[in-house]
Design a protein around this motif. Structure first.
Motif, short mmCIF file in Angstrom:
data_model
loop_
_atom_site.label_atom_id
_atom_site.label_comp_id
_atom_site.label_asym_id
_atom_site.label_seq_id
_atom_site.Cartn_x
_atom_site.Cartn_y
_atom_site.Cartn_z
N ALA A 133 0.58 -1.42 0.17
CA ALA A 133 0.19 0.32 0.02
C ALA A 133 1.12 1.57 -0.14
N TRP A 134 1.70 1.37 0.91
CA TRP A 134 2.81 2.31 0.92
C TRP A 134 3.62 2.59 -0.30
N TRP A 140 1.94 3.21 -3.56
CA TRP A 140 1.54 4.51 -4.57
C TRP A 140 2.04 5.61 -3.75
N PRO A 141 1.83 6.07 -2.91
CA PRO A 141 2.18 6.89 -2.40
C PRO A 141 3.03 7.17 -2.98
N GLY A 142 4.30 6.40 -2.55
CA GLY A 142 6.01 6.72 -2.87
C GLY A 142 6.50 7.07 -3.82
N ALA A 171 -3.02 4.14 -5.57
CA ALA A 171 -3.58 4.29 -4.41
C ALA A 171 -5.06 4.32 -3.67
#
Length: 200
Positions: free
Chosen positions: A61-62, A64-66, A106
């Motif tokens: 999950a992290w 996509w923000p990355g 995301a």
């Protein structure tokens, strides 16, 4: 975003090869070309990673923000560089499109991993599709004369007496400095962007 596995792997291969050639272009003695190639290499490898079929690898999950943060930074850099070179405006649009796709993934990763479309903002997706489709057509049109002109120049250069590959002024370009290959890479990334936007 990831549809059937076979087209997904083709997209991964295309984007990764483009990114690899852009890394080669970063060795150019021309500073402006090195800057442009760095942004294009980041775009190529980022698109390759984003296009990996979900059946093989589902990003955490992290991720996509990355992606959004990395390409947001790339967009800001392109905006700064656009002060001196309008070509960086295209990099700005490309990085912005990557941020947009990352945010969509995301927000609704499950729908994309199962191949359902419609999670993006239709108007924004449509505008980006029109831009990149136009860019692909324009890049393709520019590429044909460049290849023809290079072939003619090469044939003419062969008639010159004593002009060898190591001769100064012979006009021999290194692989990383060939303008038609740089255009072909940009064309490839434009087509890949269209393919990825079509899945939103």
């Amino acid at each position: 975003m990831h549809g059937p596995a076979s087209p997904g792997w083709l997209l991964v291969a295309l984007c990764a090869a483009t990114g690899a050639y852009c890394l080669l272009r970063m060795r150019s003695p021309v500073e402006e070309q090195r800057r442009a190639a760095g942004g294009e290499a980041l775009m190529g490898f980022g698109m390759a990673a984003m296009a990996v079929p979900a059946a093989v690898f589902t990003p955490p999950a992290w991720a996509w923000p990355g992606y959004a943060a990395v390409f947001g930074a790339a967009a800001l850099r392109a905006l700064w560089s656009a002060r001196t070179s309008p070509h960086h405006l295209h990099h700005l649009v490309g990085a912005g499109a990557m941020v947009y796709m990352s945010v969509v993934m995301a927000a609704a990763p499950e729908s994309h991993h199962h191949g359902h479309a419609g999670s993006g903002i239709p108007l924004l997706t449509g505008v980006l599709l029109l831009y990149f489709a136009g860019y692909v057509l324009l890049s393709g049109a520019r590429l044909v004369p460049a290849v023809t002109a290079t072939a003619v120049a090469g044939a003419g250069g062969g008639a010159g007496a004593g002009a060898g590959p190591g001769t100064p002024g012979a006009g021999v370009l290194r692989w990383g400095d060939r303008p038609e290959l740089a255009r072909a890479c940009r064309l490839s990334m434009g087509m890949a962007m269209v393919a990825m936007l079509l899945t939103l």
